[in-house]
Write a protein that holds these residues in place. Structure first.
Motif, PDB file in Angstrom:
ATOM      1  N   ASN A 143       1.437  76.726  58.192  1.00  0.00           N
ATOM      2  CA  ASN A 143      -0.014  76.790  58.017  1.00  0.00           C
ATOM      3  C   ASN A 143      -0.681  77.676  59.064  1.00  0.00           C
ATOM      4  O   ASN A 143      -1.770  78.222  58.830  1.00  0.00           O
ATOM      5  CB  ASN A 143      -0.602  75.380  58.071  1.00  0.00           C
ATOM      6  N   SER A 144      -0.040  77.843  60.213  1.00  0.00           N
ATOM      7  CA  SER A 144      -0.613  78.678  61.267  1.00  0.00           C
ATOM      8  C   SER A 144      -0.327  80.162  61.067  1.00  0.00           C
ATOM      9  O   SER A 144      -0.901  80.993  61.774  1.00  0.00           O
ATOM     10  CB  SER A 144      -0.068  78.242  62.637  1.00  0.00           C
ATOM     11  N   VAL A 145       0.551  80.494  60.111  1.00  0.00           N
ATOM     12  CA  VAL A 145       0.848  81.902  59.838  1.00  0.00           C
ATOM     13  C   VAL A 145      -0.340  82.530  59.125  1.00  0.00           C
ATOM     14  O   VAL A 145      -0.857  81.991  58.142  1.00  0.00           O
ATOM     15  CB  VAL A 145       2.125  82.037  58.985  1.00  0.00           C
ATOM     16  N   VAL A 146      -0.771  83.679  59.609  1.00  0.00           N
ATOM     17  CA  VAL A 146      -1.989  84.307  59.090  1.00  0.00           C
ATOM     18  C   VAL A 146      -1.711  85.035  57.785  1.00  0.00           C
ATOM     19  O   VAL A 146      -2.467  84.904  56.814  1.00  0.00           O
ATOM     20  CB  VAL A 146      -2.580  85.277  60.135  1.00  0.00           C
ATOM     21  N   ALA A 227      -1.963  68.761  51.562  1.00  0.00           N
ATOM     22  CA  ALA A 227      -2.995  68.023  52.297  1.00  0.00           C
ATOM     23  C   ALA A 227      -3.792  68.949  53.222  1.00  0.00           C
ATOM     24  O   ALA A 227      -5.015  68.807  53.368  1.00  0.00           O
ATOM     25  CB  ALA A 227      -2.359  66.894  53.099  1.00  0.00           C
ATOM     26  N   LEU A 228      -3.105  69.911  53.837  1.00  0.00           N
ATOM     27  CA  LEU A 228      -3.807  70.834  54.737  1.00  0.00           C
ATOM     28  C   LEU A 228      -4.729  71.785  53.983  1.00  0.00           C
ATOM     29  O   LEU A 228      -5.719  72.267  54.539  1.00  0.00           O
ATOM     30  CB  LEU A 228      -2.777  71.643  55.535  1.00  0.00           C
ATOM     31  N   SER A 229      -4.415  72.081  52.723  1.00  0.00           N
ATOM     32  CA  SER A 229      -5.261  72.998  51.954  1.00  0.00           C
ATOM     33  C   SER A 229      -6.640  72.413  51.666  1.00  0.00           C
ATOM     34  O   SER A 229      -7.574  73.157  51.339  1.00  0.00           O
ATOM     35  CB  SER A 229      -4.567  73.360  50.637  1.00  0.00           C
ATOM     36  N   SER A 230      -6.770  71.078  51.751  1.00  0.00           N
ATOM     37  CA  SER A 230      -8.065  70.448  51.487  1.00  0.00           C
ATOM     38  C   SER A 230      -8.981  70.430  52.710  1.00  0.00           C
ATOM     39  O   SER A 230     -10.135  70.009  52.609  1.00  0.00           O
ATOM     40  CB  SER A 230      -7.855  69.006  50.999  1.00  0.00           C
ATOM     41  N   VAL A 231      -8.479  70.861  53.871  1.00  0.00           N
ATOM     42  CA  VAL A 231      -9.291  70.886  55.086  1.00  0.00           C
ATOM     43  C   VAL A 231     -10.200  72.112  55.056  1.00  0.00           C
ATOM     44  O   VAL A 231      -9.742  73.236  54.844  1.00  0.00           O
ATOM     45  CB  VAL A 231      -8.401  70.902  56.344  1.00  0.00           C
ATOM     46  N   SER A 232     -11.458  71.882  55.256  1.00  0.00           N
ATOM     47  CA  SER A 232     -12.425  72.984  55.215  1.00  0.00           C
ATOM     48  C   SER A 232     -12.236  73.911  56.416  1.00  0.00           C
ATOM     49  O   SER A 232     -12.048  73.454  57.556  1.00  0.00           O
ATOM     50  CB  SER A 232     -13.850  72.432  55.192  1.00  0.00           C
ATOM     51  N   GLY A 233     -12.311  75.220  56.166  1.00  0.00           N
ATOM     52  CA  GLY A 233     -12.206  76.188  57.248  1.00  0.00           C
ATOM     53  C   GLY A 233     -13.403  76.177  58.173  1.00  0.00           C
ATOM     54  O   GLY A 233     -13.318  76.651  59.317  1.00  0.00           O
ATOM     55  N   ASP A 234     -14.520  75.615  57.693  1.00  0.00           N
ATOM     56  CA  ASP A 234     -15.713  75.543  58.552  1.00  0.00           C
ATOM     57  C   ASP A 234     -15.477  74.650  59.760  1.00  0.00           C
ATOM     58  O   ASP A 234     -16.067  74.872  60.831  1.00  0.00           O
ATOM     59  CB  ASP A 234     -16.897  75.012  57.745  1.00  0.00           C
ATOM     60  N   HIS A 252      -7.378  67.531  66.801  1.00  0.00           N
ATOM     61  CA  HIS A 252      -8.599  66.851  66.370  1.00  0.00           C
ATOM     62  C   HIS A 252      -8.973  67.128  64.918  1.00  0.00           C
ATOM     63  O   HIS A 252      -9.823  66.410  64.359  1.00  0.00           O
ATOM     64  CB  HIS A 252      -9.771  67.256  67.272  1.00  0.00           C
ATOM     65  N   ILE A 253      -8.379  68.126  64.272  1.00  0.00           N
ATOM     66  CA  ILE A 253      -8.733  68.449  62.886  1.00  0.00           C
ATOM     67  C   ILE A 253      -7.526  68.339  61.962  1.00  0.00           C
ATOM     68  O   ILE A 253      -7.563  67.624  60.950  1.00  0.00           O
ATOM     69  CB  ILE A 253      -9.339  69.867  62.798  1.00  0.00           C
ATOM     70  N   THR A 254      -6.440  69.039  62.314  1.00  0.00           N
ATOM     71  CA  THR A 254      -5.299  69.095  61.404  1.00  0.00           C
ATOM     72  C   THR A 254      -4.590  67.752  61.294  1.00  0.00           C
ATOM     73  O   THR A 254      -4.347  67.254  60.179  1.00  0.00           O
ATOM     74  CB  THR A 254      -4.309  70.174  61.889  1.00  0.00           C
ATOM     75  N   LEU A 255      -4.229  67.162  62.419  1.00  0.00           N
ATOM     76  CA  LEU A 255      -3.493  65.900  62.381  1.00  0.00           C
ATOM     77  C   LEU A 255      -4.306  64.756  61.763  1.00  0.00           C
ATOM     78  O   LEU A 255      -3.746  63.971  60.986  1.00  0.00           O
ATOM     79  CB  LEU A 255      -3.014  65.534  63.781  1.00  0.00           C
ATOM     80  N   PRO A 256      -5.603  64.604  62.060  1.00  0.00           N
ATOM     81  CA  PRO A 256      -6.366  63.576  61.337  1.00  0.00           C
ATOM     82  C   PRO A 256      -6.410  63.799  59.833  1.00  0.00           C
ATOM     83  O   PRO A 256      -6.468  62.827  59.069  1.00  0.00           O
ATOM     84  CB  PRO A 256      -7.766  63.687  61.955  1.00  0.00           C
ATOM     85  N   ALA A 257      -6.386  65.051  59.397  1.00  0.00           N
ATOM     86  CA  ALA A 257      -6.355  65.308  57.952  1.00  0.00           C
ATOM     87  C   ALA A 257      -5.029  64.896  57.334  1.00  0.00           C
ATOM     88  O   ALA A 257      -4.962  64.551  56.143  1.00  0.00           O
ATOM     89  CB  ALA A 257      -6.618  66.790  57.689  1.00  0.00           C
ATOM     90  N   LEU A 258      -3.953  64.930  58.113  1.00  0.00           N
ATOM     91  CA  LEU A 258      -2.629  64.547  57.610  1.00  0.00           C
ATOM     92  C   LEU A 258      -2.348  63.060  57.732  1.00  0.00           C
ATOM     93  O   LEU A 258      -1.342  62.583  57.186  1.00  0.00           O
ATOM     94  CB  LEU A 258      -1.538  65.318  58.366  1.00  0.00           C
ATOM     95  N   ARG A 259      -3.169  62.324  58.441  1.00  0.00           N
ATOM     96  CA  ARG A 259      -2.887  60.900  58.682  1.00  0.00           C
ATOM     97  C   ARG A 259      -2.716  60.093  57.405  1.00  0.00           C
ATOM     98  O   ARG A 259      -1.764  59.314  57.289  1.00  0.00           O
ATOM     99  CB  ARG A 259      -3.981  60.290  59.558  1.00  0.00           C
ATOM    100  N   PRO A 260      -3.599  60.219  56.395  1.00  0.00           N
ATOM    101  CA  PRO A 260      -3.392  59.426  55.171  1.00  0.00           C
ATOM    102  C   PRO A 260      -2.079  59.742  54.470  1.00  0.00           C
ATOM    103  O   PRO A 260      -1.398  58.833  53.983  1.00  0.00           O
ATOM    104  CB  PRO A 260      -4.602  59.797  54.305  1.00  0.00           C
ATOM    105  N   VAL A 261      -1.715  61.036  54.420  1.00  0.00           N
ATOM    106  CA  VAL A 261      -0.458  61.413  53.763  1.00  0.00           C
ATOM    107  C   VAL A 261       0.737  60.915  54.563  1.00  0.00           C
ATOM    108  O   VAL A 261       1.725  60.432  53.997  1.00  0.00           O
ATOM    109  CB  VAL A 261      -0.403  62.944  53.582  1.00  0.00           C
ATOM    110  N   ILE A 262       0.657  61.033  55.893  1.00  0.00           N
ATOM    111  CA  ILE A 262       1.752  60.547  56.738  1.00  0.00           C
ATOM    112  C   ILE A 262       1.937  59.042  56.559  1.00  0.00           C
ATOM    113  O   ILE A 262       3.067  58.547  56.440  1.00  0.00           O
ATOM    114  CB  ILE A 262       1.475  60.900  58.209  1.00  0.00           C
TER     115      ILE A 262
END
Length: 346
Positions: A143-146, A227-234, A252-262
């Protein structure tokens, strides 16, 4: 003029007086209309969703035939089942004698059963520690690859082994780490002593974990990337403007977004604690021996199919299913206490 009344305003003149009975009737009509508008009849819902129902009907029938109807066969765990007691295996169930919990007593008194349970739990905890975090880390890395093209190629390369059969996976590892593999031959050519990881019972559990990581890590990557694709870029842009670095944004952003899936995958993984690679271990059973490779699935297969002790194997499988269900319920309760949804809501 003393008897004259004050004339009503135009609004009052136009608005007729409503009796309580009329008000109640109008409210009842609105209630009836609301029910009709909010809740469709079964016939209308079927007409509306018939295309979706027809699409899911084959899958429902498949699950019913191969998952739910065979549950009825667990009754043989309480019998001395003889497949030749009738014209076919189904009729033989009704002709086999009942013996109660005798099969379960045999299982609990069998040291081989407890050894299989020990091997199963060791492999589960090892794979939970070493295998489960790897798809998460790889998903964060991809996900970090541009560049999208590099990201797509990396994901395809990691996902490709998922389509390989276990026969091919074991063969690939044998050609690399076996006694006649590439690494051992290279060491011998340079004057060193070779090794054979594929026949070493001491490192077999790590070998099995490495095979599982190589084969199925790509499958987990897809789930976490979705799951990461649903995180807003804003959110990332706002955090960057506030001075948050890459690690801060991930924490603070990526890992909390993955918590439900994890949490969901962890609950499902705990439910499969007693299921660890039947085909994978059966293929390598002769190479490392029974003591290192025997787990509950191979134990049930060996007693049920090879020894034709179907009642004994059914009892062992029933124990495994009940324990797996209990583990799912406990893990899901823990997920609820942590504030996650888990498999189902409270």
């Amino acid at each position: 003029m003393s008897n004259s009344t004050v004339p009503r305003t135009s609004t009052e003149a136009k608005t007729p007086a409503r009796t309580p009975a009329a008000s109640g009737g109008a409210a009842a009509e609105r209630t009836r209309g609301g029910k009709k508008a909010g809740k469709l009849s079964l016939k209308l819902r079927f007409r509306r969703d018939r295309a979706l129902i027809l699409m899911t009907l084959p899958a429902v029938l498949l699950i019913l035939v191969f998952n739910y109807i065979p549950i009825l066969g667990n009754v043989v765990a309480f019998q001395d089942y003889d497949p030749y007691a009738g014209d076919n295996g189904f009729v033989a169930i009704f002709n086999s004698p009942w013996i109660g919990f005798e099969q379960f007593e045999r299982i609990f008194a069998d040291s081989a059963f407890w050894h299989a349970v020990q091997n199963t739990l060791v492999l589960f905890f090892l794979q939970l520690v070493l295998y489960f975090p790897i798809p998460i880390l790889l998903a964060l890395l991809i996900n970090s690859v541009v560049r999208p093209r590099i990201r797509a190629v990396a994901q395809a390369v990691m996902y490709l082994p998922h389509f390989f059969s276990w026969v091919l996976v074991v063969t690939v590892f044998m050609q690399i780490f076996g006694g006649a593999g590439v690494i051992a031959q290279t060491l011998r050519q340079h004057g060193y002593e070779g090794f054979d990881v594929m026949t070493d019972p001491e490192v077999f559990k790590y070998l099995v974990t490495a095979q599982t990581v190589w084969k199925d890590a790509g499958w987990g990557i897809i789930v976490f990337l979705a799951a990461l694709s649903s995180v807003s870029g804003d959110l990332y842009e706002a955090a960057a403007m506030d001075g948050a670095g890459r690690w801060r944004r991930m924490w603070h952003i990526t890992l909390p977004a993955l918590r439900p899936v994890i949490a969901l995958l962890l609950v499902l993984r705990v439910g499969d604690a007693l299921t660890v690679g039947f085909e994978q271990l059966l293929l390598q059973r002769q190479a490392v021996g029974v003591n290192a490779s025997d787990v509950l699935d191979t134990y049930v297969w060996w007693n049920g199919i090879r020894n034709q002790d179907f009642s004994y194997a059914a009892a062992a499988g029933l124990i495994k299913g009940v324990v797996g269900l209990a583990l799912v319920l406990i893990a899901n309760k823990v997920a609820h206490l942590m504030g996650e949804q888990g498999v189902y809501k409270k």
